[in-house]
Scaffold this active site. Structure first.
Site, mmCIF file in Angstrom:
data_model
loop_
_atom_site.group_PDB
_atom_site.id
_atom_site.type_symbol
_atom_site.label_atom_id
_atom_site.label_comp_id
_atom_site.label_asym_id
_atom_site.label_seq_id
_atom_site.Cartn_x
_atom_site.Cartn_y
_atom_site.Cartn_z
ATOM 1 N N TRP A 325 0.877 -1.236 -0.002
ATOM 2 C CA TRP A 325 0.091 0.116 -0.046
ATOM 3 C C TRP A 325 0.910 1.190 0.084
ATOM 4 C CZ3 TRP A 325 -0.380 4.127 3.307
ATOM 5 C CH2 TRP A 325 -1.441 5.051 2.832
ATOM 6 N N HIS A 326 2.053 1.365 0.680
ATOM 7 C CA HIS A 326 2.766 2.308 0.772
ATOM 8 C C HIS A 326 3.649 2.716 -0.459
ATOM 9 C CE1 HIS A 326 2.391 1.879 5.244
ATOM 10 N NE2 HIS A 326 2.773 3.211 5.480
ATOM 11 N N GLY A 327 3.848 1.596 -1.326
ATOM 12 C CA GLY A 327 4.420 2.012 -2.552
ATOM 13 C C GLY A 327 4.895 0.913 -3.438
#
Length: 489
Positions: A325-327
């Site tokens: 989700w973060h990257g």
């Protein structure tokens, strides 16, 4: 538009004034919020507006369709699945396509095959992961019958695009924020004043602490191979403070700003660096994301009501998705798995040791003394912080080779480069220490400027002196501005 920009300094008072001039009509207030939010979001790039409008319209329509097909479970599942596929498809296209395409091509090449997959030159929309998850929560909750579908399109658009938390959270649930958009709101002076105090503290964490740390961290990461182990260790600690001051500072500004409009957002941080375990850390850090993943991923997978192996897989899957989700990078994926492994190990150790500790607790009087409890908490915190900080090295690294170089440099104890060459590092350490002391003293309050009415703090003059002193520091001692880290997510 950023909270720390000059434009926002004029934008917020204007919207605030117009908003309460329309206090007799919640619909007009919501319409103003939608317009203001789209101006706020479109300030970066007006082309982003089409995506958020599509996500909002599709999710709104899905709710109406789900209610119209009440009793037709097969059609309801199809509607929900279609909306989830649409929203996640948009997110995957803009955020993950090139990552998966490049890695798939590399895999084929390793197998002796050649694939020339097209690369898309797409700008990643600011905050797309935040508003996508917020939209998904609505559709899923309506499907689960935990929420009635709304027929007020304006209120729903305001729920998805509410500008204080639009680009970096907290990720609000429809069951919490949407009802607030549907009912009349009244101006409460005390809540608004406390919201301003929380915003002031958020600006302090961002502009004084996080941006000061960023200066030293950026220099260290430019050439980690040339730094000593001591400098690298200090750099890792400073990044831990930087990302906390940056992200929790944004959340404080967002929550405080929302209170100016009579809206309550959820708490997103709760002194995470005083956590006594990695599990405890994730109960305190980015609470809105982790509770979202818990309710919509971890529990549906089976949670902990299954075999130990399945429980471990559920934990690892949840944290892997948190990292992704973060990257779109292997560093984020491995960072998520790193925390998933730590949490799984902690769970396994706790299950084995709990019975022994229970027996020891009942037989040894020393274990029941307050001093022992304080010592245990301190030791647990001192162990947890380095584990979390090491993970932040992986999070900060631009690629795996950079992470390996940084991590290996931490073992080179023979090199003794002087950290005094980084003059801004001293300032960052001072601000970091001040932040930790203040947050410890105020750990039981909603925010650090929620001052208790006792002792000398009961005096109004003393409290206002603190506020004005902090404001003066922001005006004259702030570091060079850096974008909020979580804008990229």
């Amino acid at each position: 538009m950023s909270f720390t920009s000059l434009q926002f300094l004029f934008f917020l008072p204007l919207v605030f004034s117009l908003y309460w001039m329309l206090r007799r009509s919640v619909r007009w207030q919501n319409l103003l919020l939608v317009v203001a939010s789209y101006v706020f979001y479109g300030w970066w790039d007006w082309r982003f507006l089409g995506l958020i409008a599509l996500t909002t319209a599709a999710s709104f329509a899905s709710g109406l369709l789900l209610e119209s097909y009440e009793g037709h479970e097969r059609r309801r599942r199809w509607i929900t699945s279609s909306n989830i596929a649409l929203n996640l498809g948009i997110l995957a296209l803009f955020k993950y396509y090139n990552f998966f395409a490049d890695n798939f091509a590399a895999l084929l090449l390793a197998l002796g095959l050649h694939a020339d997959l097209p690369t898309l030159r797409l700008i990643l929309p600011v905050g797309i992961s935040f508003y996508t998850f917020q939209a998904l929560s609505y559709t899923i909750d309506v499907h689960r019958r935990q929420l009635r579908a709304t027929r007020d399109a304006v209120a729903f658009f305001a729920y998805i695009s509410f500008f204080p938390q639009l680009v970096a959270g907290p990720i609000e649930r429809a069951t919490h924020l949407l009802p607030q958009m549907l009912r009349a709101r009244t101006f409460k002076y005390e809540a608004a004043v406390d919201g301003l105090r929380q915003m002031l503290w958020g600006f302090a964490k961002k502009m004084l602490v996080a941006d000061s740390c960023a200066l030293a961290v950026d220099i260290i990461w430019q050439s980690p191979a040339e730094q000593s182990a001591l400098v690298l260790a200090v750099g890792a600690v400073l990044f831990s403070i930087q990302i906390y001051g940056d992200f929790s500072g944004y959340s404080d500004i967002a929550v405080g700003c929302a209170r100016l409009f009579g809206i309550q957002l959820m708490q997103n941080f709760r002194t995470p660096y005083f956590a006594t375990s990695v599990r405890d850390f994730w109960r305190r850090w980015h609470i809105s994301l982790m509770t979202w993943l818990r309710d919509y991923v971890y529990i549906p997978l089976g949670g902990n009501r299954c075999s130990p192996l399945r429980h471990t897989l559920n934990t690892l899957t949840t944290f892997l998705l948190s990292g992704l989700w973060h990257g779109a990078a292997w560093t984020y994926v491995l960072w998520g798995l790193y925390h998933g492994v730590l949490v799984s190990i902690e769970k396994a150790l706790n299950s084995k040791l709990s019975a022994r500790l229970l027996v020891a607790h009942s037989s040894l009087r020393v274990l029941r003394t307050p001093n022992y409890s304080k010592l245990y908490t301190l030791n647990s915190t001192l162990l947890t912080f380095p584990l979390v900080t090491f993970g932040w090295i992986l999070f900060r690294a631009p690629d795996l080779s950079s992470f390996c170089a940084y991590a290996s440099g931490l073992t080179h104890l023979s090199t003794l480069a002087a950290f005094s060459t980084l003059t801004m590092g001293k300032t960052a350490l001072l601000w970091s220490a001040a932040l930790m002391v203040i947050e410890w003293l105020q750990r039981h309050r909603t925010h650090a400027l929620d001052l208790p009415a006792c002792g000398i703090l009961r005096l109004r003059a003393v409290r206002w002196t603190i506020y004005y002193a902090l404001l003066a520091l922001l005006l004259f001692c702030h570091a060079d501005a850096h974008n909020f880290i979580y804008f990229q997510f």
